[in-house]
Design an enzyme around this catalytic site. Sequence first.
Site, PDB file in Angstrom:
ATOM      1  N   CYS A  80       0.836  -1.196   0.000  1.00  0.00           N
ATOM      2  CA  CYS A  80       0.000   0.000   0.000  1.00  0.00           C
ATOM      3  C   CYS A  80       0.880   1.258   0.000  1.00  0.00           C
ATOM      4  CB  CYS A  80      -0.987  -0.032   1.162  1.00  0.00           C
ATOM      5  SG  CYS A  80      -2.368   1.131   0.963  1.00  0.00           S
ATOM      6  N   HIS A 199      -3.981  -4.716   0.483  1.00  0.00           N
ATOM      7  CA  HIS A 199      -3.455  -5.224   1.749  1.00  0.00           C
ATOM      8  C   HIS A 199      -3.550  -6.746   1.769  1.00  0.00           C
ATOM      9  CE1 HIS A 199      -2.850  -1.480   4.028  1.00  0.00           C
ATOM     10  NE2 HIS A 199      -3.858  -1.011   3.296  1.00  0.00           N
ATOM     11  N   GLU A 201      -2.345  -8.747   3.895  1.00  0.00           N
ATOM     12  CA  GLU A 201      -2.556  -9.210   5.269  1.00  0.00           C
ATOM     13  C   GLU A 201      -4.025  -9.127   5.686  1.00  0.00           C
ATOM     14  OE1 GLU A 201      -2.046  -4.754   5.773  1.00  0.00           O
ATOM     15  OE2 GLU A 201      -1.339  -6.322   4.416  1.00  0.00           O
TER      16      GLU A 201
END
Length: 218
Positions: A80, A199, A201
């Site tokens: 990001c 993202h 994650e």
Amino acid sequence: MKIAIIDYGMGNIHSVAKALELSGAKTNVTNKKSGIDSCAKIVLPGVGAFDDAVEELEKQGLVEVIKEQVKKGKPFLGICLGLQLLFEESQEAENKKGLGILKGAVVKFSANPGQRLWQSEAKPRFSNQKVPHMGWNDLKVISGNCPLLNGISAGSQVYFCHSYYPDPDDKSVIAATTDYGLEFPSVLWKENIFGVQFHPEKSQALGLKIIKNFVELC
């Protein structure tokens, strides 16, 4: 073999570390040159404003460290804002330049995006699109050779939260795109440098697969 997660006070550190560890990596959360230098790979997360992030990297003496590590050929993943910081400049920035590791700029989603559409022939179709671009969206795989996208099929969904997107001068570094009123680069790859605008994650099983691909890079 450890992966350094650069902690400059503006990353989603805990979630990134947890995702890497679930993918089999040993991690070292650090803002020290020695800690980064001792690791085989590097992750630069990022959440927040471009100017603030560059200022923190400068304060902590990390700008030259990052450039040096990339130059050494270590696998590097920007997430990001961590990806956006690799560029020369950003429309978000008021007084700071980026690291300049990748040539190009970071541009804002807008009804009038100006001259820096990464596809010169593209016509923006913003209509009712909201900014920031937040939520799940599709990946269009451009480069089937990108190690980060090994086993990732076209149309796979990942989680985004951003108002700006990368616009590289060299279009050959674009490994995947996403459509949000216009088709913007969402995965970049140049030699040892990898970057994702989303993202991983926060992207559940698919995001963990992408992170695992990075962990397993030789």
